[in-house]
Design an enzyme around this catalytic site. Structure first.
Site: not given
Length: 815
Positions: A677, A750, A784
């Site tokens: 991330s 995601d 994610h």
């Protein structure tokens, strides 16, 4: 004729060239079978996970929630609808399932007896909750076409389905216990609702949005409604019938009419119900929790249920100022120790953190019978940041947040008189972990009211006890009058032991979760006075190969004097003086000052528990040194600190490499960097702007900041206010400078704001098109974070192959 033939030949040649290029690209992008990492790593991924622990309200038993290590891909591949910011399973009328709860076990403290909740073999379970008196457990069980409601006796473990209703957990928890510990307030599927709306094969028309001068600086949310069909589907699946369900007889009593309710909560005396009803028109810009809504008070003692008052009707919250709050009622809650009294916050600054005002918020209240007007309770100087109710009526701990300083002040507040009184209890930076007083212990009374655990003027605080040597969790007793604290218990210097709560109603014993570098986490009953200990559980280490790794906290300094740290993992057979390839794993965080930026926020005494997803630490099993949690602080004025983001992460990384090189542990020519991330964003920036690393491994990152124009992470300016910063911090802009190999992972599904899959796809294309070396692995059905066993195994296999090729064995190729 000749001209025609030549033109035709050129077209044919171009056509064949295009086909050839397409076939070449296809061969590169072709889907491959899932890979497996080395057996040593695969065994860790398949190892049992530590159950989640839920302490009973009476503190005399612990409910352990057993979860399978990683679901199969077939589980997360089940069809879902993406509507209003949620992902729902249309077959079950539930939220998407990405974890598999397989069982519940109650561990009694006194006699250490275990009681397994009896459910059919192969059950898929969810949402366990103790009754307030600790006599029962309620939970859900997925059936073939819906979610059942179940209840179990905590003494015998005997469980049964409650009635025949199906419940929904799409917008909220599917149920909550009522004060008699017999009934549940449930979000049930309306009877006879008919079939779901059909998705038209041909659209009825275009989708049109118009601003009309409306300023909506919202985040780049995903899974939003896109058209009228989405609206119809959202309303169909989110509509519930609020009902009271008898866990003994299964009898169901409907409350009101079906609607799209985001929340519902009984008053302490259960005469009234506060219901949050979502209203049309729905938004295509924000998720459901920012939809228009009405806050309604119902009298549930009348037949039929009567709407007593609408506390507020709130519009769509898509014009909320950046990093601000919406106007009108927010954080509404019932006040305990009153039969039926509501308290909430309202902004006095238009919700705008940049507006200069004397007071940012006010607290308002309204009590039964709700015929009068709301009364102002007090004004809050900075932004209201939450409250905790004391065990004494009309007393609370109230917190406010000063955005400019990133500062939190907590007041002991008494609102019983005409004029409220306040006394500062805690006053410190939100980043000051060394002086963090911890969090109060709470008690859940048998009627469901939740208040601080309080003995006269004393409350109890638990915290992680951060210090320069590493975290040492503690339990303190604090006098509310003098604010003096007495340390009742603290983890020793060779373990990591957190306080779960007191042992029963006594204040002489506590329940703890104990672990060390080599000891797997287990629960203990400890006598405070003499530290006499009794082990309650006997969980075994499922991955001794991971435990055998050498592990230490390392500390070093940046060139500007900022203290840094990280946890260094080395192979179990590491011999001092051997220089290893290194993987630096990090995630940048933001701080106002160097003092708090340099604080140690980990413990070298934590047990290395297997990750539920991939973990770079596993590479230490394959001959790597891994610096995990390497601190990368971004220090400065919150308004402008990202102006020096590149310079600061570069200085931090150089300091880590220099230090480990000086100890003889690493080969500085064979250093890789990795992150997920924001850590992936960091990784790509390292490769674009520095020569510190031989290669990078990035998961689910955002690489083009123009696609997150209204802020990212802690950035307070929008793109048009800081174009140079957004451009400079976009690795995509400097893709032609990324010449060191970059491996990228991204979930095809995601759902994190800002990290759309296209971020990785476009960076890959840019690196490829400018002659760089990159590999992009798109993971089907993953979000994610990566959940499926197949995905996690594949990520670890790809990661190790990449590291071996370009870091461990890639010195010559990258020189």
């Amino acid at each position: 004729m000749k001209r025609f033939v030549n033109t035709f030949s050129v077209r044919v040649s171009v056509a064949f060239a295009i086909v050839f290029m397409a076939l070449s690209v296809f061969s590169i992008l072709a889907q491959t079978a899932y890979k497996l990492p080395p057996k040593e790593i695969a065994a860790i991924i398949d190892a049992p996970t530590l159950p989640t622990a839920l302490l009973s309200p009476r503190s005399d038993a612990i409910l352990f929630v057993e979860t399978k290590p990683n679901p199969s891909l077939s589980v997360i591949a089940e069809p879902v609808l993406k509507l209003g910011g949620v992902r729902l399973n249309p077959t079950l009328n539930s939220s998407q399932r990405i974890a598999e709860i397989s069982g519940f076990v109650i561990q009694r403290v006194a006699d250490k007896k275990q009681i397994r909740i009896q459910v059919p073999a192969g059950s898929k379970l969810g949402s366990p909750a103790w009754s307030y008196d600790g006599s029962k457990i309620a939970f859900t069980r997925d059936a073939a076409d819906g979610v059942e409601l179940w209840a179990a006796d905590a003494t015998s473990g005997v469980a049964k389905q409650v009635g025949t209703v199906y419940v929904s957990d799409i917008l909220n928890a599917p149920f909550s216990w009522m004060a008699d510990n017999k009934h549940l307030l449930a979000f049930t599927i309306p009877a006879g609702r008919g079939k779901a709306p059909e998705v038209p094969k041909v659209p009825v028309g275009p989708v049109i949005e118009e601003t009309a001068g409306k300023m909506a600086q919202v985040a780049t949310f995903q899974d939003l409604l896109k058209n009228s069909t989405d609206e119809a589907l959202f309303e169909y699946y989110a509509t519930v019938q609020l009902a009271v369900v008898d866990t003994q007889t299964g009898a169901v009593t409907a409350l009101g009419t079906p609607g799209v309710y985001a929340d519902a909560d009984f008053s302490p005396d259960e005469t009234y119900l506060l219901a949050t009803r979502l209203q049309k028109p729905y938004s295509y810009r924000v998720p459901f929790n920012s939809f228009a809504k009405s806050l309604e008070i119902w009298d549930v003692k009348t037949a039929p249920v009567k709407l007593v008052k609408t506390v507020a009707t709130l519009p769509i919250a898509d014009q909320t100022p950046r990093q601000g709050v919406h106007m009108g009622v927010r954080n509404i809650t019932w006040q305990p120790l009153h039969p039926a009294k509501l308290l909430w916050a309202e902004a006095l600054d238009g919700g705008d953190p940049l507006k200069k005002v004397d007071f940012r918020d006010k607290l308002m209240s309204l009590a039964a019978p709700f015929t009068g007007e709301p009364q102002e309770v007090l004004k809050v100087k900075h932004r209201f940041a939450g409250l905790g109710w004391m065990a004494k009526k009309d007393q609370m701990m109230l917190a406010e947040y000063d955005r400019d300083r990133r500062w939190r002040t907590t007041y002991l507040t008494d609102i019983s008189g005409k004029q409220p009184t306040q006394k500062v209890v805690f006053d410190l930076s939100v980043n000051d972990s060394y002086n963090d007083p911890g969090n109060p212990l709470y008690e859940r009374r048998t009627n469901g009211e939740r208040v601080m655990l309080q003995d006269g003027d004393f409350i109890y605080l638990t915290g992680v006890g951060a210090n320069e040597k590493g975290e040492r969790p503690f339990l303190d007793k604090m006098n509310l009058k003098s604010l003096e604290k007495q340390r009742l218990y603290q983890s020793n210097e060779t373990s990591f032991e957190t306080v779960v709560g007191f042992n029963g109603t006594s204040r002489t014993g506590i329940l703890t979760r104990y672990e060390s570098k080599t000891e797997f986490p287990n629960f203990f009953a400890v006598e405070i006075k003499n530290n006499k200990r009794q082990q309650i559980t006997d969980f075994k280490d499922p991955a001794p190969q991971l435990t055998a790794l050498k592990k230490e906290l390392v500390k070093y300094k940046r060139a500007d004097g900022v203290p840094l740290s990280g946890t260094l993992y080395l192979p179990s057979d590491y011999k001092p003086g051997t220089r290893l390839p290194l993987i630096v794993v990090a995630y940048p965080l933001e701080y106002n000052d160097a003092a708090t930026a340099g604080q140690v926020r980990t413990s070298p005494n934590r047990f290395t528990v297997r990750s539920r997803s991939y973990s770079q630490v596993y590479l230490a099993l394959q001959g790597y040194a891994v610096l995990d949690g390497a601190t990368m602080p971004i220090v400065g004025n919150p308004e402008t600190m990202n102006d020096t983001f590149i310079e600061q992460i570069t200085a931090s990384a150089k300091a880590a490499i220099d230090y480990l090189d000086s100890t003889g542990v690493i080969d500085r020519k064979r250093v890789g960097v990795s992150g997920h991330s924001y850590g992936a964003f960091m990784t790509a920036n390292f490769l674009a702007h520095t020569d510190l690393f031989a290669a990078g491994i990035a998961g689910s990152g955002a690489y083009n900041r123009t696609l997150t124009p209204f802020g990212f992470q802690g950035e307070r300016r929008n793109f048009w206010e800081a174009k140079d910063v957004y451009t400079k911090l976009s690795p995509f802009t400097f893709a032609d400078k990324i010449k060191k190999p970059l491996l990228m992972f991204h979930g095809e599904a995601d759902n994190n704001p800002g990290t759309f899959p296209i971020q990785s796809q476009r960076l890959y294309q840019a690196i490829s098109g400018t002659g760089g070396t990159a590999k992009l692995v798109m993971l089907p059905y993953e979000s994610h974070g990566y959940s499926a066993r197949e995905s996690v195994m594949h990520v670890m296999a790809e990661m190790l192959e990449w590291a071996d090729k370009y870091i461990k064995n890639g010195t010559k190729a990258n020189d």
